[in-house]
Design a protein around this motif. Structure first.
Motif, PDB file in Angstrom:
ATOM      1  N   UNK A  48       7.993 -19.881  -6.123  1.00  0.00           N
ATOM      2  CA  UNK A  48       8.925 -18.870  -5.481  1.00  0.00           C
ATOM      3  C   UNK A  48       8.165 -17.645  -4.901  1.00  0.00           C
ATOM      4  N   UNK A  49       7.113 -17.336  -5.585  1.00  0.00           N
ATOM      5  CA  UNK A  49       6.282 -15.872  -5.465  1.00  0.00           C
ATOM      6  C   UNK A  49       5.723 -16.002  -3.827  1.00  0.00           C
ATOM      7  N   UNK A  50       5.965 -14.722  -3.284  1.00  0.00           N
ATOM      8  CA  UNK A  50       5.606 -14.487  -2.133  1.00  0.00           C
ATOM      9  C   UNK A  50       6.216 -15.203  -0.958  1.00  0.00           C
ATOM     10  N   UNK A  51       7.288 -15.661  -1.102  1.00  0.00           N
ATOM     11  CA  UNK A  51       8.186 -16.489  -0.108  1.00  0.00           C
ATOM     12  C   UNK A  51       9.269 -15.799  -0.047  1.00  0.00           C
ATOM     13  N   UNK A  52       9.417 -15.298   1.343  1.00  0.00           N
ATOM     14  CA  UNK A  52      10.820 -14.578   1.782  1.00  0.00           C
ATOM     15  C   UNK A  52      11.666 -15.503   2.604  1.00  0.00           C
ATOM     16  N   UNK A  53      12.972 -15.449   2.102  1.00  0.00           N
ATOM     17  CA  UNK A  53      13.969 -16.256   2.544  1.00  0.00           C
ATOM     18  C   UNK A  53      14.204 -15.882   3.884  1.00  0.00           C
ATOM     19  N   UNK A  54      14.261 -16.616   4.955  1.00  0.00           N
ATOM     20  CA  UNK A  54      14.801 -16.462   6.283  1.00  0.00           C
ATOM     21  C   UNK A  54      16.209 -17.243   6.503  1.00  0.00           C
ATOM     22  N   UNK A  55      17.075 -16.511   6.371  1.00  0.00           N
ATOM     23  CA  UNK A  55      18.540 -16.780   6.443  1.00  0.00           C
ATOM     24  C   UNK A  55      18.868 -17.577   7.742  1.00  0.00           C
ATOM     25  N   UNK A  56      18.586 -17.126   8.722  1.00  0.00           N
ATOM     26  CA  UNK A  56      19.124 -17.914  10.048  1.00  0.00           C
ATOM     27  C   UNK A  56      18.405 -19.123  10.286  1.00  0.00           C
ATOM     28  N   UNK A  57      17.259 -19.409   9.627  1.00  0.00           N
ATOM     29  CA  UNK A  57      16.608 -20.565  10.151  1.00  0.00           C
ATOM     30  C   UNK A  57      16.437 -21.581   8.755  1.00  0.00           C
ATOM     31  N   UNK A  90      17.070 -14.973  -3.251  1.00  0.00           N
ATOM     32  CA  UNK A  90      17.896 -15.786  -2.399  1.00  0.00           C
ATOM     33  C   UNK A  90      17.258 -17.177  -1.816  1.00  0.00           C
ATOM     34  N   UNK A  91      15.828 -17.154  -2.094  1.00  0.00           N
ATOM     35  CA  UNK A  91      15.149 -18.106  -1.814  1.00  0.00           C
ATOM     36  C   UNK A  91      15.050 -18.970  -2.893  1.00  0.00           C
ATOM     37  N   UNK A  92      15.017 -18.500  -4.258  1.00  0.00           N
ATOM     38  CA  UNK A  92      14.815 -19.280  -5.465  1.00  0.00           C
ATOM     39  C   UNK A  92      16.126 -20.018  -5.844  1.00  0.00           C
ATOM     40  N   UNK A 117       5.597 -23.015   6.846  1.00  0.00           N
ATOM     41  CA  UNK A 117       6.195 -23.973   7.478  1.00  0.00           C
ATOM     42  C   UNK A 117       6.025 -24.198   8.715  1.00  0.00           C
ATOM     43  N   UNK A 118       5.687 -25.324   9.176  1.00  0.00           N
ATOM     44  CA  UNK A 118       5.452 -25.276  10.688  1.00  0.00           C
ATOM     45  C   UNK A 118       6.328 -26.911  11.081  1.00  0.00           C
ATOM     46  N   UNK A 119       7.826 -26.740  11.223  1.00  0.00           N
ATOM     47  CA  UNK A 119       8.491 -27.981  11.426  1.00  0.00           C
ATOM     48  C   UNK A 119       8.278 -28.294  13.043  1.00  0.00           C
ATOM     49  N   UNK A 170      18.258 -23.802   7.500  1.00  0.00           N
ATOM     50  CA  UNK A 170      18.588 -25.161   7.596  1.00  0.00           C
ATOM     51  C   UNK A 170      18.020 -25.936   8.821  1.00  0.00           C
ATOM     52  N   UNK A 171      16.963 -25.190   9.325  1.00  0.00           N
ATOM     53  CA  UNK A 171      16.304 -25.978  10.364  1.00  0.00           C
ATOM     54  C   UNK A 171      14.922 -25.984   9.898  1.00  0.00           C
ATOM     55  N   UNK A 172      14.606 -26.114   8.732  1.00  0.00           N
ATOM     56  CA  UNK A 172      13.069 -26.553   7.940  1.00  0.00           C
ATOM     57  C   UNK A 172      12.321 -25.401   8.349  1.00  0.00           C
ATOM     58  N   UNK A 173      12.915 -24.356   8.498  1.00  0.00           N
ATOM     59  CA  UNK A 173      12.085 -23.121   8.348  1.00  0.00           C
ATOM     60  C   UNK A 173      12.513 -21.893   7.524  1.00  0.00           C
ATOM     61  N   UNK A 174      12.844 -22.286   6.122  1.00  0.00           N
ATOM     62  CA  UNK A 174      13.292 -21.649   5.226  1.00  0.00           C
ATOM     63  C   UNK A 174      12.863 -20.174   4.588  1.00  0.00           C
ATOM     64  N   UNK A 175      11.584 -20.243   4.752  1.00  0.00           N
ATOM     65  CA  UNK A 175      10.812 -19.061   4.128  1.00  0.00           C
ATOM     66  C   UNK A 175       9.745 -18.782   5.137  1.00  0.00           C
TER      67      UNK A 175
END
Length: 551
Positions: A401-410, A309-311, A425-427, A412-417
């Motif tokens: 892409x390794x070891x980055x899990x997709x955060x679906x709800x965020x 999903x993240x990829x 990420x610290x937006x 679009x707000x600069x916290x995708x994983x």
């Protein structure tokens, strides 16, 4: 391959062999629910995202687990899949009873997809965490080692006639040359304990007594005739072996989860955060409340995770993929400029695309693997390579892409994983506000309120509050000043709102604050009491009114 408790022991060596020879593994899971209580907000940080899921998801049951092992066929220069669809159900005894939640919408959805709930409950494979397994293993070892040293129990007078009557029937059974075994039913646990004691004492060299669970889950005592003293040792050995078999059956699917972890291989999933959380929580250890500990724990158990999903949400796929829903993604990757690989299987050992068993965990794991291979091949072609096999020797393809899990709800707000092997990420959230408004307001009222400041993103929290994000981030201070003295609404910067919310929500902090206030009150009262006491002493010692008045 469908795996239930009936064929689990037979399938376990096959699963182990598939994991051993696979280049990478793909997982997928189905649950009895997704979230209980407050859901994730679109402005949550990865840490807040984890905390919300931890408090709202871990009481649901994991009921189906898919594992697809993608193995390289050197002769055909292509992958094969060996896939398994496990039904899971923790049934208790000898494992612990498990309480769990279910969400009606989730069960309704699974039912609409043809999920067999009768098979789940009747044939689901049990599982348990490592601490539970260790405790039960030690208990069983200890119980078997001292089984012959139990202290005798005095038979209560009210139970004596029942015990004597059963012993008489056993005597008649032993004298009957035609029967070899008998069952004693309709006994509660205490009566069974007394019978174990009395029958073992009275008929030690003639009969062997053991507990037996029938198909209807009723427990009875089974009495077997002995031919010699050797039979006693043989049957006792068989009983102990049977207890260990039942114990291993209760550990069940946890064996598979731990084989996946111990392989240290790449584990792929699609939108896999919940899959990972439940895998760790149900088969390894309860999830820690501390976010940093969770990341360390996850990375230790699964050192290489990849979320398709993240990829698919990043270039070069982002602009070419309209939807990252799994079966939509599969359809997109089947067309130019992409192409799906061949990944055949032996009959009964895997899936093919034509099976179309969407939302069956094993099939979803298989098509997730196909999507991963298609995207991997596309990246290789863009680099001018013709690499069909996934290799960590060429880690540049997969490293982002390794070891980055997709955060679906965020997303679009600069916290995708969520980054399991590094900093998240610290937006900035300076452009986000918590808004309280009149109950009669609708979305259009909020849009109108901010119409002078450009487009906004709104997430309602309840009937009178919402989170509002400005597209024009440079106007954040202007907006704060503009509504500072409003009588109809209250606008609080996001960071201040979160600080107040966390302080209110944290019972430990509330207890500490209450304790601190109580301690201060005690000091004040102590000073007052001492002052009154000193005043009374001085009044007795110096009855002069002037001295007393001066004090």
């Amino acid at each position: 391959m469908e795996v239930t408790r009936k064929n689990f022991q037979e399938a376990l060596p096959l699963v182990g062999a598939s994991i051993h020879k696979a280049d990478f593994l793909v997982i997928d899971a189905e649950f009895t629910g997704l979230i209980n209580g407050r859901d994730v907000t679109i402005f949550d940080s990865p840490q807040e995202y984890y905390t919300t899921l931890l408090n709202g998801s871990t009481d649901f049951l994991l009921i189906q687990y898919g594992l697809s092992a993608f193995c390289w066929d050197e002769a055909k220069k292509q992958y094969t899949n060996e896939s398994y669809n496990f039904y899971l159900f923790p049934r208790g005894r000898p494992g612990p009873e498990k309480m769990f939640l279910c969400q009606s919408s989730s069960l309704d959805f699974l039912s609409a997809q043809g999920f067999d709930f009768n098979k789940l409950i009747k044939e689901g494979i049990s599982y348990m965490t490592e601490p539970t397994e260790t405790r039960l293993r030690e208990n069983l070892t200890d119980r078997q080692s001292r089984s012959s040293d139990k202290e005798s129990i005095m038979i209560p007078e009210e139970n004596r006639s029942q015990i004597e009557g059963i012993c008489k029937k056993v005597r008649e059974f032993l004298d009957d040359a035609t029967a070899q075994e008998m069952e004693i039913d309709r006994c509660n646990a205490f009566i069974r304990r007394l019978l174990f004691q009395e029958l073992g004492t009275r008929f030690k060299t003639e009969a062997f007594v053991e507990s037996k669970v029938l198909e209807n889950k009723n427990r009875v005592l089974k009495v077997t005739k002995l031919k010699s003293a050797t039979d006693v040792k043989d049957l006792d050995t068989q009983r102990k072996e049977k207890e260990w078999e039942e114990f291993n059956e209760a550990v069940g699917f946890s064996h598979v989860a731990r084989m996946i972890s111990q392989s240290r291989k790449l584990v792929v999933g699609h939108n896999m955060l919940l899959d990972v959380l439940h895998t760790l929580n149900h088969f390894f250890q309860p999830l820690p409340a501390d976010y940093a500990s969770f990341k360390e724990f996850t990375h230790c158990m699964f050192p290489r995770l990849l979320d398709t999903k993240y990829m698919s949400s990043l270039p070069p796929f982002k602009d070419k993929v309209n939807s990252t829903v799994l079966h939509h993604l599969l359809a997109t990757l089947a067309e130019a400029p992409f192409s799906l690989p061949m990944a055949e299987s032996e009959e009964g050992r895997g899936y093919k695309r034509a099976d179309e068993k969407l939302h069956e965990a094993g099939y979803d794991a298989y098509i997730t693997g196909l999507c991963f291979l298609a995207m991997h091949a596309h990246l290789a072609r863009m680099r001018g390579e013709h690499c069909h096999r996934v290799s960590f020797m060429n880690s540049l393809l997969l490293k982002p892409f390794i070891n980055k899990l997709f955060l679906a709800k965020t997303a679009n707000q600069d916290s995708p994983y969520m980054n399991l092997a590094g900093a998240d990420p610290t937006p900035s959230r300076d452009h986000v506000f918590h808004l309280k408004f009149p109950k009669e307001w609708q979305r259009n009222d909020i849009n109108q309120l901010f119409s002078s400041y450009g487009q906004i993103t709104v997430q309602f929290l309840d009937e009178t509050s919402a989170l509002v994000g400005l597209t024009r981030r440079d106007l954040a201070k202007t907006v704060a000043r503009a509504f500072a003295n409003s009588s109809r609404i209250t606008l609080v910067p996001y960071l201040k709102y979160k600080a107040l919310t966390n302080k209110t929500a944290n019972p430990l902090e509330r207890r500490e604050e209450t304790s601190e206030k109580f301690a201060k009150l005690c000091v004040v009262l102590t000073i007052v009491i001492l002052s009154v006491f000193i005043y009374q002493v001085l009044k007795l010692l110096f009855p002069d009114d002037t001295v007393t008045a001066e004090y």
